[in-house]
Design a protein around this motif. Structure first.
Motif, PDB file in Angstrom:
ATOM      1  N   SER A  45       0.828  -1.216   0.000  1.00  0.00           N
ATOM      2  CA  SER A  45       0.000   0.000   0.000  1.00  0.00           C
ATOM      3  C   SER A  45       0.862   1.266   0.000  1.00  0.00           C
ATOM      4  O   SER A  45       0.473   2.275  -0.591  1.00  0.00           O
ATOM      5  CB  SER A  45      -0.999  -0.015   1.149  1.00  0.00           C
ATOM      6  OG  SER A  45      -0.366  -0.335   2.349  1.00  0.00           O
ATOM      7  N   VAL A  46       2.049   1.180   0.616  1.00  0.00           N
ATOM      8  CA  VAL A  46       2.970   2.324   0.550  1.00  0.00           C
ATOM      9  C   VAL A  46       3.505   2.485  -0.874  1.00  0.00           C
ATOM     10  O   VAL A  46       3.557   3.597  -1.413  1.00  0.00           O
ATOM     11  CB  VAL A  46       4.131   2.154   1.556  1.00  0.00           C
ATOM     12  CG1 VAL A  46       5.157   3.272   1.396  1.00  0.00           C
ATOM     13  CG2 VAL A  46       3.592   2.148   2.985  1.00  0.00           C
ATOM     14  N   ASP A  47       3.861   1.364  -1.496  1.00  0.00           N
ATOM     15  CA  ASP A  47       4.297   1.403  -2.905  1.00  0.00           C
ATOM     16  C   ASP A  47       3.233   2.027  -3.794  1.00  0.00           C
ATOM     17  O   ASP A  47       3.538   2.822  -4.674  1.00  0.00           O
ATOM     18  CB  ASP A  47       4.558  -0.019  -3.423  1.00  0.00           C
ATOM     19  CG  ASP A  47       5.932  -0.513  -3.054  1.00  0.00           C
ATOM     20  OD1 ASP A  47       6.159  -1.725  -3.163  1.00  0.00           O
ATOM     21  OD2 ASP A  47       6.775   0.312  -2.650  1.00  0.00           O
ATOM     22  N   ALA A  71       0.872   4.150  -2.948  1.00  0.00           N
ATOM     23  CA  ALA A  71       0.773   5.594  -2.658  1.00  0.00           C
ATOM     24  C   ALA A  71       1.905   6.365  -3.329  1.00  0.00           C
ATOM     25  O   ALA A  71       1.696   7.438  -3.895  1.00  0.00           O
ATOM     26  CB  ALA A  71       0.772   5.809  -1.151  1.00  0.00           C
ATOM     27  N   LEU A  72       3.106   5.792  -3.270  1.00  0.00           N
ATOM     28  CA  LEU A  72       4.259   6.481  -3.865  1.00  0.00           C
ATOM     29  C   LEU A  72       4.185   6.448  -5.393  1.00  0.00           C
ATOM     30  O   LEU A  72       4.649   7.376  -6.055  1.00  0.00           O
ATOM     31  CB  LEU A  72       5.571   5.857  -3.358  1.00  0.00           C
ATOM     32  CG  LEU A  72       5.749   5.918  -1.826  1.00  0.00           C
ATOM     33  CD1 LEU A  72       7.085   5.311  -1.421  1.00  0.00           C
ATOM     34  CD2 LEU A  72       5.615   7.334  -1.293  1.00  0.00           C
ATOM     35  N   THR A  73       3.581   5.403  -5.928  1.00  0.00           N
ATOM     36  CA  THR A  73       3.364   5.363  -7.379  1.00  0.00           C
ATOM     37  C   THR A  73       2.404   6.471  -7.809  1.00  0.00           C
ATOM     38  O   THR A  73       2.577   7.074  -8.864  1.00  0.00           O
ATOM     39  CB  THR A  73       2.825   3.980  -7.799  1.00  0.00           C
ATOM     40  OG1 THR A  73       3.772   2.978  -7.409  1.00  0.00           O
ATOM     41  CG2 THR A  73       2.603   3.901  -9.302  1.00  0.00           C
ATOM     42  N   LEU A 105       2.210   9.375  -6.468  1.00  0.00           N
ATOM     43  CA  LEU A 105       3.010  10.604  -6.523  1.00  0.00           C
ATOM     44  C   LEU A 105       3.787  10.683  -7.845  1.00  0.00           C
ATOM     45  O   LEU A 105       3.860  11.759  -8.460  1.00  0.00           O
ATOM     46  CB  LEU A 105       3.988  10.672  -5.344  1.00  0.00           C
ATOM     47  CG  LEU A 105       3.363  10.802  -3.948  1.00  0.00           C
ATOM     48  CD1 LEU A 105       4.465  10.853  -2.890  1.00  0.00           C
ATOM     49  CD2 LEU A 105       2.472  12.041  -3.853  1.00  0.00           C
ATOM     50  N   ARG A 124      -9.004   6.115  -1.282  1.00  0.00           N
ATOM     51  CA  ARG A 124      -8.460   6.086   0.068  1.00  0.00           C
ATOM     52  C   ARG A 124      -6.973   6.418   0.095  1.00  0.00           C
ATOM     53  O   ARG A 124      -6.498   7.092   1.008  1.00  0.00           O
ATOM     54  CB  ARG A 124      -8.680   4.718   0.692  1.00  0.00           C
ATOM     55  CG  ARG A 124     -10.126   4.456   0.962  1.00  0.00           C
ATOM     56  CD  ARG A 124     -10.293   3.232   1.833  1.00  0.00           C
ATOM     57  NE  ARG A 124     -11.677   3.138   2.253  1.00  0.00           N
ATOM     58  CZ  ARG A 124     -12.572   2.313   1.692  1.00  0.00           C
ATOM     59  NH1 ARG A 124     -12.206   1.496   0.724  1.00  0.00           N
ATOM     60  NH2 ARG A 124     -13.803   2.298   2.112  1.00  0.00           N
ATOM     61  N   LEU A 125      -6.232   5.922  -0.893  1.00  0.00           N
ATOM     62  CA  LEU A 125      -4.791   6.241  -0.961  1.00  0.00           C
ATOM     63  C   LEU A 125      -4.584   7.737  -1.199  1.00  0.00           C
ATOM     64  O   LEU A 125      -3.729   8.366  -0.567  1.00  0.00           O
ATOM     65  CB  LEU A 125      -4.112   5.416  -2.059  1.00  0.00           C
ATOM     66  CG  LEU A 125      -4.025   3.911  -1.789  1.00  0.00           C
ATOM     67  CD1 LEU A 125      -3.628   3.152  -3.060  1.00  0.00           C
ATOM     68  CD2 LEU A 125      -3.030   3.607  -0.674  1.00  0.00           C
ATOM     69  N   ALA A 129      -5.159   9.620   1.969  1.00  0.00           N
ATOM     70  CA  ALA A 129      -4.010   9.526   2.881  1.00  0.00           C
ATOM     71  C   ALA A 129      -2.928  10.539   2.490  1.00  0.00           C
ATOM     72  O   ALA A 129      -2.325  11.188   3.347  1.00  0.00           O
ATOM     73  CB  ALA A 129      -3.451   8.111   2.861  1.00  0.00           C
ATOM     74  N   LEU A 130      -2.692  10.674   1.198  1.00  0.00           N
ATOM     75  CA  LEU A 130      -1.695  11.641   0.711  1.00  0.00           C
ATOM     76  C   LEU A 130      -2.181  13.079   0.892  1.00  0.00           C
ATOM     77  O   LEU A 130      -1.402  13.965   1.240  1.00  0.00           O
ATOM     78  CB  LEU A 130      -1.373  11.373  -0.766  1.00  0.00           C
ATOM     79  CG  LEU A 130      -0.686  10.037  -1.063  1.00  0.00           C
ATOM     80  CD1 LEU A 130      -0.706   9.732  -2.567  1.00  0.00           C
ATOM     81  CD2 LEU A 130       0.760  10.042  -0.550  1.00  0.00           C
ATOM     82  N   ASN A 158      -4.215  14.200   3.211  1.00  0.00           N
ATOM     83  CA  ASN A 158      -4.155  14.565   4.630  1.00  0.00           C
ATOM     84  C   ASN A 158      -2.786  15.065   5.049  1.00  0.00           C
ATOM     85  O   ASN A 158      -2.664  15.776   6.037  1.00  0.00           O
ATOM     86  CB  ASN A 158      -4.535  13.368   5.495  1.00  0.00           C
ATOM     87  CG  ASN A 158      -6.019  13.026   5.416  1.00  0.00           C
ATOM     88  OD1 ASN A 158      -6.802  13.847   4.945  1.00  0.00           O
ATOM     89  ND2 ASN A 158      -6.376  11.836   5.853  1.00  0.00           N
ATOM     90  N   ARG A 159      -1.737  14.674   4.325  1.00  0.00           N
ATOM     91  CA  ARG A 159      -0.377  15.120   4.664  1.00  0.00           C
ATOM     92  C   ARG A 159       0.138  16.186   3.723  1.00  0.00           C
ATOM     93  O   ARG A 159       1.323  16.518   3.779  1.00  0.00           O
ATOM     94  CB  ARG A 159       0.592  13.942   4.583  1.00  0.00           C
ATOM     95  CG  ARG A 159       0.354  12.861   5.586  1.00  0.00           C
ATOM     96  CD  ARG A 159       0.155  13.413   6.970  1.00  0.00           C
ATOM     97  NE  ARG A 159      -0.097  12.329   7.873  1.00  0.00           N
ATOM     98  CZ  ARG A 159       0.877  11.671   8.499  1.00  0.00           C
ATOM     99  NH1 ARG A 159       2.140  12.026   8.344  1.00  0.00           N
ATOM    100  NH2 ARG A 159       0.594  10.668   9.289  1.00  0.00           N
ATOM    101  N   GLY A 160      -0.721  16.646   2.820  1.00  0.00           N
ATOM    102  CA  GLY A 160      -0.299  17.723   1.929  1.00  0.00           C
ATOM    103  C   GLY A 160       0.586  17.287   0.792  1.00  0.00           C
ATOM    104  O   GLY A 160       1.151  18.141   0.096  1.00  0.00           O
ATOM    105  N   LEU A 161       0.745  15.979   0.580  1.00  0.00           N
ATOM    106  CA  LEU A 161       1.593  15.539  -0.530  1.00  0.00           C
ATOM    107  C   LEU A 161       0.819  15.558  -1.836  1.00  0.00           C
ATOM    108  O   LEU A 161       1.409  15.542  -2.904  1.00  0.00           O
ATOM    109  CB  LEU A 161       2.175  14.154  -0.259  1.00  0.00           C
ATOM    110  CG  LEU A 161       3.036  14.078   1.009  1.00  0.00           C
ATOM    111  CD1 LEU A 161       3.783  12.757   1.031  1.00  0.00           C
ATOM    112  CD2 LEU A 161       4.020  15.219   1.094  1.00  0.00           C
TER     113      LEU A 161
END
Lengths: 259, 259
Positions: free
Chosen positions: B14-16, B18-20, B22, B49-50, B53-54, B56-59
């Motif tokens: 799930s982290v992969d 999210a970073l994809t 970006l 949802r992903l 999550a991003l 919420n952190r401003g990314l």
DNA sequence: ATGAGTGTTGCCCATGGCGCAACGTTATGC
DNA sequence: GCATAACGTTGCGCCATGGGCAACACTCAT
């Protein structure tokens, strides 16, 4: 911008943890797996796997073959895409380049980031004095023209929330109380632009105007900056009018940066 | 820097993902949930949802109240921490500021990023001509002094891997073949510094030298750049020697940026 | 007014993330 | 030089979480 670490609705716990690692490394510089595990309240094997996921994408970097990690250059690359898309959305580069050419100084765009100012774009003018790149840098709100331009038009409660963490005297003209800051922000509202006269750093002068969205809310600030040898207090009025005009060209855009 | 999207050992799916997201947004500028879901091969509720999550952190940032997303300013903030920590680790700012003052032009630090050059730090010299901030920008390797300084000392197979995706003529002196580039890189190894004479952009001149780690491997490049009206080919030799000297002050540091 | 398409969210379950244990490596103290 | 402590990594099995489905609300085009 929400910065809660606990889940808001529809969050993804492991993504939240990974992003928290990035924030910890931003604050601390570098850290080990065991330290990160302690901060997150997870097992060190969990922290190790999360770090590896970030490492594989270049968002973290290993300082040495064993042990400590720091933020990676993948973040610089992604941030470069952000500033490129700022221009793509708003065509702001044409305006900021024209302004830099007209006044002969460096021009920045900044946004309010909780109670700090974040510099998100920069055009360098034909300045005669070496100045560092502000891009990505974060500064307090009370002693910068950009900070004053970003906060002057907030509601009183938001203005108070935007005050600095510390009233430490950073340079000879630093504002050191909420009362003095309120007086200054009232003046900013009257003039329509903000100034900083060696308040955050000796020799650092700046003039800024708000960039507004279509609801007349301040979303960013357009900033002219330079050394005291080049920008004198007598210049503030004329530079103020110029930067207001340029800022108004960037205003009204619904998709400009939002907080 | 690994850029595989599929999991390497110990990855977190799930982290992969999210970073994809970006990386997709960096390439595409903006995107909707349904598009991202299709790219990732997941359900749109998962993508939503992903993204949240991003967000919420401003990314990431929402372009409008409903629909499309883009990269957010949280990335600019994190990237600012990267460049601040570059200085903290190596003290490079003192060297780059001194160089900018000495030669009177803008100075950058760049690293090799697969087959591109990524600018990771910048000090602005007292240049007379408006120049944009390079920080976070990515350029090809064959037509920039930094790209040549970063690739000249690679093994032949790595040099070939570092070649540009396209040999398009970008300016009047662009190198347009592998053979010509090899000849040029041989010359760079002989001189110990690289030059670019209006090769990537008209009017853009640069001189660069390699920064090496304690194993003598090239980890970054130190670059002087400016307009053709200020930097002439006759200046290349003297600037070359100056930038080599400054680069050697930054060399030997084991924790300088690694690829 | 209606239909198509988008993004969101409650719910349930399958699976991926996690903790545990064990291991290899490095650093530290004696 | 040796023993110990501490660090980071990885195989394994379990269960808590991430994800898909269905339904919904909303916007836009016709």
């Amino acid at each position: 911008m929400g910065n809660t670490h606990l889940a808001e609705s529809s969050s993804v716990q492991s993504v939240d943890r990974a992003l928290t690692i990035l924030e910890i490394l931003a604050q601390r510089g570098e850290s080990g797996v065991t330290e990160i595990a302690a901060d997150l309240g997870v097992h060190k094997s969990t922290a190790s796997r999360l770090m590896t996921a970030l490492l594989n994408r270049g968002l973290v970097d290993q300082v040495s073959d064993r042990g400590r990690y720091r933020l990676g250059l993948g973040l610089v690359r992604l941030a470069g895409s952000v500033t490129s898309s700022l221009d793509a959305v708003s065509g702001s580069r044409a305006v900021t380049k024209a302004l830099a050419a007209e006044v002969g100084e460096t021009v920045n765009i900044a946004v309010l980031d909780n109670n700090r100012v974040l510099y998100v774009d920069q055009v360098i003018g034909p300045s005669m004095v070496s100045m560092r790149s502000w891009l990505g840098q974060s500064v307090p709100t009370h002693c910068t023209a950009s900070g004053k331009a970003l906060t002057a038009w907030l509601d009183e409660s938001d203005r108070i929330a935007a005050r600095p963490d510390s009233w430490t005297k950073l340079a000879q003209n630093t504002i050191t109380s909420g009362e003095a800051l309120e007086k200054e922000l009232k003046r900013v509202r009257e003039l329509g632009y903000a100034v900083a006269n060696q308040e955050m750093e000796t020799d650092f002068m700046a003039v800024a105007a708000p960039i507004r969205n279509e609801h007349d809310e301040v979303t960013a600030a357009l900033v002219i900056s330079g050394p005291a040898s080049r920008i004198k207090p007598d210049d503030f009025e004329s530079l103020g009018h110029i930067v207001k005009q340029s800022a108004s060209k960037l205003s009204g855009n619904p998709n400009f940066w939002r907080e």
